[in-house]
Design an enzyme around this catalytic site. Sequence first.
Site, mmCIF file in Angstrom:
data_model
loop_
_atom_site.group_PDB
_atom_site.id
_atom_site.type_symbol
_atom_site.label_atom_id
_atom_site.label_comp_id
_atom_site.label_asym_id
_atom_site.label_seq_id
_atom_site.Cartn_x
_atom_site.Cartn_y
_atom_site.Cartn_z
ATOM 1 C CG ASN A 6 43.376 9.805 35.790
ATOM 2 O OD1 ASN A 6 42.856 10.937 35.373
ATOM 3 N ND2 ASN A 6 43.221 8.813 34.962
ATOM 4 C CE LYS A 8 40.475 6.855 36.222
ATOM 5 N NZ LYS A 8 40.028 5.423 36.544
ATOM 6 C CG HIS A 88 44.116 6.338 31.692
ATOM 7 N ND1 HIS A 88 42.867 5.651 31.382
ATOM 8 C CD2 HIS A 88 44.630 6.506 32.668
ATOM 9 C CE1 HIS A 88 42.617 5.394 32.497
ATOM 10 N NE2 HIS A 88 43.687 5.614 33.461
ATOM 11 C CD GLU A 157 47.196 3.615 35.099
ATOM 12 O OE1 GLU A 157 47.080 3.867 36.356
ATOM 13 O OE2 GLU A 157 46.760 4.153 34.098
ATOM 14 N N GLY A 163 40.140 0.531 38.428
ATOM 15 C CA GLY A 163 38.742 0.724 39.169
ATOM 16 C C GLY A 163 37.969 -0.637 39.469
ATOM 17 C CB SER A 193 42.790 -1.589 42.205
ATOM 18 O OG SER A 193 41.331 -1.652 41.508
HETATM 19 C C1 PEP Z 1 43.619 5.186 36.584
HETATM 20 O O1 PEP Z 1 42.642 5.345 36.024
HETATM 21 O O2 PEP Z 1 44.718 5.703 36.050
HETATM 22 C C2 PEP Z 1 43.634 4.401 37.890
HETATM 23 C C3 PEP Z 1 44.707 3.806 38.107
HETATM 24 O O3 PEP Z 1 42.296 4.097 38.319
HETATM 25 P P1 PEP Z 1 42.113 3.386 39.840
HETATM 26 O O4 PEP Z 1 43.082 3.705 40.757
HETATM 27 O O5 PEP Z 1 40.711 3.845 40.231
HETATM 28 O O6 PEP Z 1 42.110 1.734 39.483
#
Ligand code: PEP
Length: 235
Positions: A6, A8, A88, A157, A163, A193
Site C-alpha cells: 500500500n 498511500k 483501511h 491491521e 506505521g 509494521s
Molecule cells: C498499511 O497502511 O496498510 C500498513 C500496514 O502500513 P505499515 O506497514 O506502514 O504499518
Amino acid sequence: MILAANFKANKTRQETQAYMAVVESFVSANAIEDTIITFPPFTALEHTSRNVLIGVQNGYPVQNGAFTGEIALEQLEEFGIKTILIGHSERRHILGETQEQIAAKYRFFADQGFAIVYCVGEPLSVRQQGEEVLLSYIDAQFEGIDLSYLDLIIAYEPVWAIGTGLTPTNEQIEAVHSALRRKTTAPLLYGGSVKVNNAGEIMALTNVDGVLVGSAALSASDFCEMIAQAAELKK
Ligand code: PEP
C-alpha cells in the site's frame, strides 16, 4: 501467499513505474507463484502488468457523477482496475468513513466483481480492554459486509501497529486470525509494521495467508525480499 503493498500518498508516477519494473522482473525471474498486489496512488494507476495486480486505494461507489475529489467506477474501468482496498484504518480514523459508508462501498464494488481487500483492526484503547472487547469491535467492522463474497481478502491491521514500528506478538496475531478463520474462508492477511525482518515469521503463522505492507514496501528491493521469503515458505 498474498503480498500487497500500500503506497498511500507516496510515489510519483515515474517512481511507481521504476518500482513496478523492479518488482515485475523479480517476480518473473524467480517464477513467483504467490499473488502480488500493489496499491499505487490514483495518478499512477495507468500501468499494465503481467504478473503484479494493480489495485486502487479507494473509490466512490458510483458509475460517475458530482462527487468532487472522488474517483468513480468509470475512471477505474478505463485503467482496467478490478482490485480495491476498502475499510483501511486511515480512511476510517483520519478521513472519517463510517461503517455504513464502507459497507455501501463494499456492496457496490462487489456487485461490479472487484477483488476486495477489506481491512479491519482495533485501536490500542480497544486492545487494552482484552480479547472479548477486541473481537466484538472487529465483529462490528463486518456489519453490512457479505463474508461469502468470493473475491474477498481480509486484512487484519491493528490501528496501533500501522506505521508505528509496533507489532502484536505472534500469539496475538494468531488469536485474531483464528477468530477470523471461524467466520470466513477468505484469505487472511496481517498488516501493521511488517518489515523484512519480521515478514517471514509472520507469514509462517497459522491462519496467516499473507501480508499487507505500507512503509516497508515503499522500497522495491525490500518488498522483493518479502516476496522471496513467502516463496521459501511454500505454504
Ligand atoms: C498499511 O497502511 O496498510 C500498513 C500496514 O502500513 P505499515 O506497514 O506502514 O504499518
